[in-house]
Write a protein that holds these residues in place. Structure first.
Motif, mmCIF file in Angstrom:
data_model
loop_
_atom_site.group_PDB
_atom_site.id
_atom_site.type_symbol
_atom_site.label_atom_id
_atom_site.label_comp_id
_atom_site.label_asym_id
_atom_site.label_seq_id
_atom_site.Cartn_x
_atom_site.Cartn_y
_atom_site.Cartn_z
ATOM 1 N N CYS A 43 56.179 17.140 19.989
ATOM 2 C CA CYS A 43 55.884 18.482 20.499
ATOM 3 C C CYS A 43 54.770 18.410 21.542
ATOM 4 C CB CYS A 43 55.462 19.386 19.352
ATOM 5 S SG CYS A 43 55.162 21.094 19.874
ATOM 6 N N LEU A 44 55.043 18.948 22.721
ATOM 7 C CA LEU A 44 54.032 19.068 23.765
ATOM 8 C C LEU A 44 53.766 20.540 24.018
ATOM 9 C CD1 LEU A 44 55.235 16.443 26.404
ATOM 10 C CD2 LEU A 44 53.783 16.107 24.390
ATOM 11 N N VAL A 45 52.511 20.854 24.332
ATOM 12 C CA VAL A 45 52.135 22.229 24.632
ATOM 13 C C VAL A 45 51.814 22.365 26.113
ATOM 14 C CG1 VAL A 45 51.283 22.658 22.292
ATOM 15 C CG2 VAL A 45 49.675 21.895 24.039
ATOM 16 N N HIS A 46 52.193 23.521 26.676
ATOM 17 C CA HIS A 46 51.874 23.831 28.068
ATOM 18 C C HIS A 46 50.769 24.873 28.093
ATOM 19 C CE1 HIS A 46 52.275 25.940 31.970
ATOM 20 N NE2 HIS A 46 52.370 24.694 32.381
ATOM 21 N N ARG A 47 49.671 24.523 28.780
ATOM 22 C CA ARG A 47 48.544 25.437 28.900
ATOM 23 C C ARG A 47 48.567 26.047 30.305
ATOM 24 N NH1 ARG A 47 43.495 21.942 27.424
ATOM 25 N NH2 ARG A 47 44.317 20.829 29.199
ATOM 26 N N PRO A 48 48.867 27.342 30.407
ATOM 27 C CA PRO A 48 48.990 27.947 31.737
ATOM 28 C C PRO A 48 47.680 27.939 32.532
ATOM 29 C CG PRO A 48 49.074 29.646 30.032
ATOM 30 C CD PRO A 48 49.128 28.302 29.331
ATOM 31 N N ARG A 132 56.464 11.125 26.917
ATOM 32 C CA ARG A 132 55.486 10.254 27.589
ATOM 33 C C ARG A 132 55.417 10.564 29.085
ATOM 34 N NH1 ARG A 132 53.892 5.428 29.426
ATOM 35 N NH2 ARG A 132 52.445 4.267 28.122
ATOM 36 N N SER A 133 56.568 10.750 29.706
ATOM 37 C CA SER A 133 56.568 11.004 31.151
ATOM 38 C C SER A 133 56.169 12.442 31.489
ATOM 39 C CB SER A 133 57.923 10.654 31.761
ATOM 40 O OG SER A 133 58.919 11.511 31.267
ATOM 41 N N VAL A 144 51.355 8.548 22.439
ATOM 42 C CA VAL A 144 52.783 8.446 22.105
ATOM 43 C C VAL A 144 53.076 7.033 21.604
ATOM 44 C CG1 VAL A 144 55.145 8.501 23.025
ATOM 45 C CG2 VAL A 144 53.495 10.262 23.709
ATOM 46 N N ASP A 145 52.559 6.034 22.310
ATOM 47 C CA ASP A 145 52.756 4.642 21.895
ATOM 48 C C ASP A 145 52.125 4.385 20.528
ATOM 49 O OD1 ASP A 145 53.966 4.312 24.378
ATOM 50 O OD2 ASP A 145 52.152 3.505 25.312
ATOM 51 N N ALA A 146 50.936 4.939 20.309
ATOM 52 C CA ALA A 146 50.251 4.756 19.023
ATOM 53 C C ALA A 146 51.030 5.426 17.889
ATOM 54 C CB ALA A 146 48.832 5.322 19.101
ATOM 55 N N LEU A 147 51.606 6.598 18.156
ATOM 56 C CA LEU A 147 52.433 7.273 17.143
ATOM 57 C C LEU A 147 53.623 6.400 16.772
ATOM 58 C CD1 LEU A 147 53.392 9.764 15.456
ATOM 59 C CD2 LEU A 147 54.663 10.430 17.502
#
Length: 154
Positions: A43-48, A132-133, A144-147
């Motif tokens: 899950c990624l969040v977008h902060r406006p 990641r990208s 992401v790699d650590a997860l």
């Protein structure tokens, strides 16, 4: 709570010990993919305010334990409850002229529903390569790699 990314600079040498360090925590929130039997989504969040994509995170409240703050921030920003897992690398950088330390945990999403807010207007569930990208900051890509490493060794 959000911090800017435009003026962020890595802090050389890792953790700082000054009283002016901003302490924050977050989660690399993941779930088993509803589209694949073997894959996961992050899950990624977008902060406006900053027009960026990141992991859910925010400043700790006075006296709040980092893990408690990480789970609280994940819920506040994504609407999802989670079960924390492995500790992930912390990030150290300068934000708004002050050193900042962000502690992270892997966390599996359980139940919840996203509702847009002023702070986070969108979330995306993406496979790790796409997540990641999409991430704005290189330091977030390392997580992401650590997860993936933590899930693989669990």
């Amino acid at each position: 709570m959000a911090e800017g990314h435009g003026g962020d600079r890595p802090v050389s040498g890792g953790p700082t010990t000054g009283d002016d360090t901003v302490l924050a925590a977050g989660c690399v929130l993941w779930r088993r993919s509803p589209h694949s039997d073997e894959g996961i989504e992050i899950c990624l969040v977008h902060r406006p305010k900053y027009d960026d994509w990141s992991h859910p995170k925010g400043k700790l409240k006075r006296g709040e334990a980092a893990l408690v703050g990480a789970v609280r921030e994940a819920l506040e920003e994504t609407g999802y409850q989670c079960v924390p897992g492995a500790r992930l690398p912390s990030a150290y950088y300068i934000a708004n002229g002050r050193p900042k330390q962000v502690s992270y945990w892997a966390a599996e999403a359980t139940t919840g529903t996203f509702a847009p807010s002023e702070e986070v207007d969108r979330i995306l569930w993406l496979p790790p390569v796409e997540a990641r990208s999409r991430l704005t900051q290189p330091r977030d890509r390392i997580l992401v790699d650590a997860l993936l490493q933590a899930l693989h060794s669990a």
